[in-house]
Design a protein around this motif. Sequence first.
Motif, PDB file in Angstrom:
ATOM      1  N   UNK A 134       0.829  -1.206   0.000  1.00 58.68           N
ATOM      2  CA  UNK A 134       0.000   0.000   0.000  1.00 58.68           C
ATOM      3  C   UNK A 134       0.858   1.249   0.000  1.00 58.68           C
ATOM      4  N   UNK A 135       0.280   2.328  -0.529  1.00 59.34           N
ATOM      5  CA  UNK A 135       0.934   3.635  -0.501  1.00 59.34           C
ATOM      6  C   UNK A 135       0.643   4.260   0.860  1.00 59.34           C
ATOM      7  N   UNK A 136       1.632   4.993   1.404  1.00 59.29           N
ATOM      8  CA  UNK A 136       1.468   5.590   2.723  1.00 59.29           C
ATOM      9  C   UNK A 136       1.262   7.096   2.650  1.00 59.29           C
ATOM     10  N   UNK A 137       2.143   7.822   1.976  1.00 55.43           N
ATOM     11  CA  UNK A 137       2.131   9.281   2.042  1.00 55.43           C
ATOM     12  C   UNK A 137       1.155   9.914   1.058  1.00 55.43           C
ATOM     13  N   UNK A 138       0.962  11.227   1.229  1.00 56.74           N
ATOM     14  CA  UNK A 138       0.036  11.994   0.385  1.00 56.74           C
ATOM     15  C   UNK A 138       0.741  12.715  -0.750  1.00 56.74           C
ATOM     16  N   UNK A 139       1.996  12.412  -0.989  1.00 56.16           N
ATOM     17  CA  UNK A 139       2.763  13.097  -2.032  1.00 56.16           C
ATOM     18  C   UNK A 139       2.153  12.952  -3.409  1.00 56.16           C
ATOM     19  N   UNK A 140       2.545  13.841  -4.308  1.00 58.08           N
ATOM     20  CA  UNK A 140       2.004  13.840  -5.657  1.00 58.08           C
ATOM     21  C   UNK A 140       2.733  12.917  -6.617  1.00 58.08           C
ATOM     22  N   UNK A 141       3.504  12.011  -6.086  1.00 54.02           N
ATOM     23  CA  UNK A 141       4.305  11.118  -6.918  1.00 54.02           C
ATOM     24  C   UNK A 141       3.445  10.134  -7.689  1.00 54.02           C
ATOM     25  N   UNK A 142       3.993   9.684  -8.799  1.00 53.55           N
ATOM     26  CA  UNK A 142       3.392   8.621  -9.589  1.00 53.55           C
ATOM     27  C   UNK A 142       4.376   7.464  -9.673  1.00 53.55           C
ATOM     28  N   UNK A 143       3.853   6.264  -9.740  1.00 50.58           N
ATOM     29  CA  UNK A 143       4.682   5.076  -9.899  1.00 50.58           C
ATOM     30  C   UNK A 143       4.773   4.696 -11.365  1.00 50.58           C
ATOM     31  N   UNK A 144       5.894   4.146 -11.762  1.00 51.50           N
ATOM     32  CA  UNK A 144       6.107   3.692 -13.134  1.00 51.50           C
ATOM     33  C   UNK A 144       5.760   2.223 -13.283  1.00 51.50           C
ATOM     34  N   UNK A 145       5.666   1.784 -14.525  1.00 51.21           N
ATOM     35  CA  UNK A 145       5.332   0.395 -14.791  1.00 51.21           C
ATOM     36  C   UNK A 145       6.420  -0.577 -14.379  1.00 51.21           C
ATOM     37  N   UNK A 146       7.583  -0.094 -13.999  1.00 53.34           N
ATOM     38  CA  UNK A 146       8.652  -0.976 -13.518  1.00 53.34           C
ATOM     39  C   UNK A 146       8.521  -1.260 -12.024  1.00 53.34           C
ATOM     40  N   UNK A 147       7.390  -0.910 -11.436  1.00 49.54           N
ATOM     41  CA  UNK A 147       7.105  -1.204 -10.036  1.00 49.54           C
ATOM     42  C   UNK A 147       6.486  -2.591  -9.967  1.00 49.54           C
ATOM     43  N   UNK A 148       7.027  -3.466  -9.104  1.00 51.27           N
ATOM     44  CA  UNK A 148       6.549  -4.848  -9.069  1.00 51.27           C
ATOM     45  C   UNK A 148       6.498  -5.439  -7.679  1.00 51.27           C
ATOM     46  N   UNK A 149       5.906  -6.619  -7.597  1.00 52.47           N
ATOM     47  CA  UNK A 149       5.626  -7.316  -6.347  1.00 52.47           C
ATOM     48  C   UNK A 149       5.778  -8.806  -6.640  1.00 52.47           C
ATOM     49  N   UNK A 150       6.546  -9.525  -5.810  1.00 51.50           N
ATOM     50  CA  UNK A 150       6.749 -10.947  -6.065  1.00 51.50           C
ATOM     51  C   UNK A 150       6.913 -11.723  -4.767  1.00 51.50           C
ATOM     52  N   UNK A 151       6.681 -13.032  -4.865  1.00 57.13           N
ATOM     53  CA  UNK A 151       6.842 -13.924  -3.720  1.00 57.13           C
ATOM     54  C   UNK A 151       7.187 -15.316  -4.234  1.00 57.13           C
ATOM     55  N   UNK A 152       7.976 -16.027  -3.425  1.00 58.83           N
ATOM     56  CA  UNK A 152       8.317 -17.418  -3.743  1.00 58.83           C
ATOM     57  C   UNK A 152       8.495 -18.177  -2.444  1.00 58.83           C
ATOM     58  N   UNK A 153       7.841 -19.335  -2.362  1.00 58.40           N
ATOM     59  CA  UNK A 153       8.016 -20.193  -1.197  1.00 58.40           C
ATOM     60  C   UNK A 153       9.424 -20.781  -1.243  1.00 58.40           C
ATOM     61  N   UNK A 154      10.161 -20.641  -0.131  1.00 59.63           N
ATOM     62  CA  UNK A 154      11.514 -21.155  -0.092  1.00 59.63           C
ATOM     63  C   UNK A 154      11.647 -22.383   0.821  1.00 59.63           C
ATOM     64  N   UNK A 155      10.637 -22.613   1.681  1.00 62.77           N
ATOM     65  CA  UNK A 155      10.680 -23.765   2.568  1.00 62.77           C
ATOM     66  C   UNK A 155       9.294 -24.058   3.121  1.00 62.77           C
ATOM     67  N   UNK A 156       9.009 -25.343   3.300  1.00 65.45           N
ATOM     68  CA  UNK A 156       7.794 -25.740   4.011  1.00 65.45           C
ATOM     69  C   UNK A 156       7.957 -25.375   5.480  1.00 65.45           C
ATOM     70  N   UNK A 157       6.858 -25.280   6.203  1.00 65.31           N
ATOM     71  CA  UNK A 157       6.916 -24.944   7.626  1.00 65.31           C
ATOM     72  C   UNK A 157       7.606 -26.024   8.438  1.00 65.31           C
ATOM     73  N   UNK A 158       7.487 -27.274   8.032  1.00 60.34           N
ATOM     74  CA  UNK A 158       8.017 -28.365   8.844  1.00 60.34           C
ATOM     75  C   UNK A 158       9.470 -28.734   8.512  1.00 60.34           C
ATOM     76  N   UNK A 159      10.137 -27.935   7.669  1.00 55.72           N
ATOM     77  CA  UNK A 159      11.534 -28.244   7.355  1.00 55.72           C
ATOM     78  C   UNK A 159      12.469 -27.245   7.990  1.00 55.72           C
TER      79      UNK A 159
END
Length: 134
Positions: free
Chosen positions: A109-134
Amino acid sequence: MEHKEENLEAPSFFAEFSRDEFSPRPGQALIFDNVLHDNSKSYDTESGMYTFPFPGIYHVTVTMTVKRRTTMKLELMHNGDVVTSIEENYRGTSSQIIRAQRGDQLWVRKVNHGGSSLCKHTGFSSRMVSDMDT
């Protein structure tokens, strides 16, 4: 890494903005509308939420590129709690290791009230690296 419950590849996703000049409202979950990879179909392009499909340890990354070189602050949220934040005036990246249960939610989420814009090179990723029981 294979996930033993379903014999699937480790859950992972990567999404980014498909356009430049995006100015989200403060507090708003960012909607990364260009999903380049999501092997567990766990990222929702309507809400911007990633729902963890399995309990485990996940490596999560948020990358932002800000237009006009004005400061913008983003927060990575896990079940309503701030995990980390990024405050930049051009480019920034933050990575975290998160212990998640099946059904936990993750978003940016965005926090501040600034007038900034984000570019299309903004990204979000996730990868499971381990099971809980290992």
